[in-house]
Enzyme design. Structure first.
Site, mmCIF file in Angstrom:
data_model
loop_
_atom_site.group_PDB
_atom_site.id
_atom_site.type_symbol
_atom_site.label_atom_id
_atom_site.label_comp_id
_atom_site.label_asym_id
_atom_site.label_seq_id
_atom_site.Cartn_x
_atom_site.Cartn_y
_atom_site.Cartn_z
ATOM 1 N N TYR A 69 5.350 12.565 6.917
ATOM 2 C CA TYR A 69 6.396 11.592 6.598
ATOM 3 C C TYR A 69 7.785 12.151 6.883
ATOM 4 O O TYR A 69 8.680 11.419 7.312
ATOM 5 C CB TYR A 69 6.256 11.072 5.157
ATOM 6 C CG TYR A 69 5.238 9.953 5.086
ATOM 7 C CD1 TYR A 69 5.584 8.659 5.466
ATOM 8 C CD2 TYR A 69 3.927 10.205 4.718
ATOM 9 C CE1 TYR A 69 4.654 7.636 5.466
ATOM 10 C CE2 TYR A 69 2.982 9.188 4.707
ATOM 11 C CZ TYR A 69 3.346 7.901 5.083
ATOM 12 O OH TYR A 69 2.423 6.889 5.098
ATOM 13 N N GLN A 103 6.801 -5.876 8.980
ATOM 14 C CA GLN A 103 5.719 -4.938 8.676
ATOM 15 C C GLN A 103 6.211 -3.501 8.833
ATOM 16 O O GLN A 103 5.473 -2.565 8.579
ATOM 17 C CB GLN A 103 4.542 -5.176 9.638
ATOM 18 C CG GLN A 103 3.918 -6.547 9.523
ATOM 19 C CD GLN A 103 2.942 -6.804 10.665
ATOM 20 O OE1 GLN A 103 3.309 -7.274 11.734
ATOM 21 N NE2 GLN A 103 1.686 -6.475 10.445
ATOM 22 N N ASN A 104 7.453 -3.366 9.295
ATOM 23 C CA ASN A 104 7.973 -2.023 9.559
ATOM 24 C C ASN A 104 8.523 -1.397 8.284
ATOM 25 O O ASN A 104 9.087 -2.081 7.443
ATOM 26 C CB ASN A 104 9.063 -2.084 10.632
ATOM 27 C CG ASN A 104 8.517 -2.622 11.946
ATOM 28 O OD1 ASN A 104 7.319 -2.535 12.196
ATOM 29 N ND2 ASN A 104 9.380 -3.178 12.766
ATOM 30 N N HIS A 121 5.345 -3.868 3.943
ATOM 31 C CA HIS A 121 4.609 -2.608 3.883
ATOM 32 C C HIS A 121 5.411 -1.466 3.264
ATOM 33 O O HIS A 121 5.084 -0.301 3.444
ATOM 34 C CB HIS A 121 4.097 -2.230 5.282
ATOM 35 C CG HIS A 121 3.052 -3.176 5.803
ATOM 36 N ND1 HIS A 121 2.641 -3.209 7.115
ATOM 37 C CD2 HIS A 121 2.333 -4.151 5.175
ATOM 38 C CE1 HIS A 121 1.722 -4.163 7.271
ATOM 39 N NE2 HIS A 121 1.526 -4.742 6.108
ATOM 40 N N CYS A 152 9.662 13.094 -14.686
ATOM 41 C CA CYS A 152 8.435 13.496 -15.391
ATOM 42 C C CYS A 152 7.736 14.705 -14.753
ATOM 43 O O CYS A 152 6.752 15.203 -15.301
ATOM 44 C CB CYS A 152 7.466 12.322 -15.503
ATOM 45 S SG CYS A 152 6.585 11.935 -13.977
ATOM 46 N N ASN A 215 6.589 -10.845 23.013
ATOM 47 C CA ASN A 215 5.766 -9.636 22.979
ATOM 48 C C ASN A 215 5.563 -9.110 24.398
ATOM 49 O O ASN A 215 5.587 -9.880 25.354
ATOM 50 C CB ASN A 215 4.398 -9.957 22.354
ATOM 51 C CG ASN A 215 3.907 -8.836 21.466
ATOM 52 O OD1 ASN A 215 4.283 -7.685 21.640
ATOM 53 N ND2 ASN A 215 3.052 -9.176 20.525
HETATM 54 ZN ZN LIG Z 1 7.876 10.461 -12.723
#
Ligand SMILES: [Zn+2]
Length: 248
Positions: A69, A103-104, A121, A152, A215
């Site tokens: 990512y 959807q990106n 998404h 947390c 497209n």
């Molecule tokens: Zn947390």
């Protein structure tokens, strides 16, 4: 087979509509240099998307998933919106486009100036705690991987929809409302095979609306398209905008 003779037909259909929406997919961002999800790219070529974008993969190796990512986040931050993104933002400014469903997970629509964006998404530039729901905007990849929740101490994850996960309730609800209001839809750069997004143009069509697809190749939407424009959205949409500007 719906083939467009001239863009004039498309422009006429757009100007006739009272509630135009758009559905965009990976193809529009590919024109900004962001590879499609299934694109086979360098370092990450040996992984299947399912092996990186799933809750199981994250549980097994959160650091690896965050590395992937981080690489994608860097790419998105360094990319720029292209003329297709800009044209959609202008159509919204003109009051013609009412909602943009994407959807990106990148932020190119926002950066182009679109406002009513529904992200089906999720958003790759948001990290979310897996335990308490804390959310954090990212303007760069996290420094320490995997990042931890400041509230947390649990792991943060990308706020995107992974394989096997439901869509965010709020986005899905908004998408359904706009889909049922729509009397025309501009479908751009999506394969139409990922559900439920792929069902949106079908619903518009069933409700009597007009389906316009732009497209580079045929998709699962093409069979129901009233107008199919083969080409790059970054080239086709500015031409459509010019024609609209001349008619207004
Ligand atoms: Zn947390």
């Amino acid at each position: 087979m719906p083939i467009v003779e001239t863009l004039e037909d498309v422009v006429e259909a757009i100007l006739k509509s009272r509630y135009l929406i758009s559905l965009t997919g990976a193809g529009i961002s590919a024109e900004s240099g962001i590879p499609t999800f299934r694109g086979r790219d360098g370092l990450w070529r040996k992984y299947r998307p399912e092996d990186l974008a799933s809750p199981e993969a994250f549980r097994n190796n959160p650091k690896l998933i965050w590395e992937w990512y981080s690489w994608r986040i860097s790419m998105i931050i360094n990319a720029s919106p292209n003329p297709a993104h800009v044209s959609l933002a202008r159509l919204e400014d003109m009051g013609i486009l009412k909602a943009l469903i994407t959807q990106n997970v990148d932020n190119l629509h926002e950066r182009a100036g679109s406002k009513n964006i529904i992200k089906l998404h999720g958003d790759i530039l948001t990290a979310r705690c897996i335990s308490c729901g804390y959310k954090k905007r990212l303007d760069a990849p996290p420094e320490e991987l995997p990042p931890k929740c400041p509230s947390c101490g649990e792991l943060l994850r990308p706020d995107v929809v992974w394989f096997g996960e439901p869509l965010p309730t709020e986005a899905l609800g908004a998408a359904i409302i706009h889909t049922h209001r729509a009397d025309a839809i501009l479908v751009i750069g999506t394969s139409g095979v990922v559900y439920p997004a792929g069902a949106i143009p079908y619903t518009v069509r069933e409700n009597g609306g007009v389906v316009i697809e732009i497209n580079i190749g045929e998709s699962a939407i093409t069979p129901i398209a009233d107008y199919f424009v083969r080409g790059k959205a970054g080239e086709v949409l500015p031409k459509i905008l010019d024609l609209i500007a001349k008619k207004l």
